[in-house]
Design an enzyme around this catalytic site. Structure first.
Site: not given
Length: 310
Positions: A12, A146
């Protein structure tokens, strides 16, 4: 017959990372916009009957990623994911886990979180738990802030610790250049430096809301506008702790990147390109400038965690 199940999860980049003051529980509230990139962590899960968990780590062929320092015991997030899944569903079997790394380690790109998400999906299938995506998402949130986005993928707004996700509208494809460093940055140390800078008024608090310019650029598929809007409250603290990252940002600007930003808590620098060809040109310039230990290119938004065939 024992079978090996494989799942992959994406890296990401944070297009926006706005950090609020530390709360009484020690956490900082976040407003973030994630984009998943097509750099993958692959986790293989092979059930075993003795209840034991083992873990091995390799680097994907052709990848410049360094797997040195990745823990091979219960402190690894993939191991923790397998343990949590087993406890939740009453699984008594063990599992052999094998991680094939394609995401830079300790680089602010959520490689460890991707391992956890991929391990959840691979083990759920290998153990035939019948776990729903919602159940996996709930476990992901328990493993780390996350991990839910690693499971979700694509582009999303994250609130709370970053784990309260809402899909974000995005058009087209965005092309990134990622300049990584062998030496990592401690996420807790970066947040501590953020707290210090905020208290010393060396850094002003950002507006604690989703940035409208970023959302408009995503919907328009406008890389130039997105590059000009990238926002990370942890960039200043990361640069304080690792000043040489300024050279990476300067090199990206010299290569006419649409924008460049420290990814998450660093030390990876993500530069946004106008096109795939422009990304290759930026990468060549960064390599020639010798400001990073490795340079990769990737595109987003990528899908979330999924099962893969052999």
């Amino acid at each position: 017959m024992t079978r090996t199940v494989r799942a992959k999860a994406p890296a990401k980049v944070n297009l926006q990372l706005t950090v609020g003051p530390r709360r009484a529980d020690g956490y900082h509230p976040l407003v973030t916009v994630f984009q998943a990139l097509d750099l993958w962590e692959v986790v293989e899960a092979t059930p075993r009957t003795d209840g034991e968990i083992t873990l091995a780590v390799e680097v994907a062929a052709g990848s410049p990623v360094d797997a040195a320092g990745v823990p091979l015991d219960h402190t690894n997030l993939a191991w923790k994911a397998a343990e949590l899944l087993a406890r939740t569903f009453g699984i008594t079997d063990g599992v052999d886990l094998r991680i094939l790394k394609g995401v830079p380690t300790a680089g602010g790109m959520a490689g460890g979180s991707a391992d956890a998400a991929a391990a959840l999906v691979a083990c759920a299938e290998a153990w035939d738990t019948g776990a729903t995506r919602g159940e996996l998402a709930a476990m992901a949130a328990r493993l780390g802030a996350d991990v839910p986005f690693s499971l979700h993928g694509h582009t999303a707004v994250g609130l709370g610790r970053g784990d309260e996700l809402t899909p974000a509208m995005s058009h087209g494809e965005f092309h990134w250049v990622l300049a990584t460093q062998t030496e990592g940055l401690s996420t807790p140390a970066v947040f501590q430096e953020f707290d210090r800078r905020l208290e010393a008024r060396e850094q002003a608090a950002s507006d604690f809301e989703v940035d409208g310019a970023i959302m408009r650029a995503l919907m328009a598929g406008d890389a130039v506008a997105l590059g000009q809007s990238l926002l990370n409250d942890l960039e200043g603290p990361a640069l304080s702790l690792m000043p040489r990252l300024e050279e990476v940002l300067d090199a990206a600007e010299a290569a006419e990147a649409c924008g460049a930003i420290v990814s998450g808590s660093g030390p990876t620098v993500a530069a946004l390109a106008r096109s795939r060809q422009h990304a290759l040109a930026i990468a060549a310039h960064l390599r020639a400038s010798k400001v990073a230990d490795a340079v990769l290119t990737a595109s987003g938004p990528a899908s979330g965690t999924m099962l893969v065939q052999e």
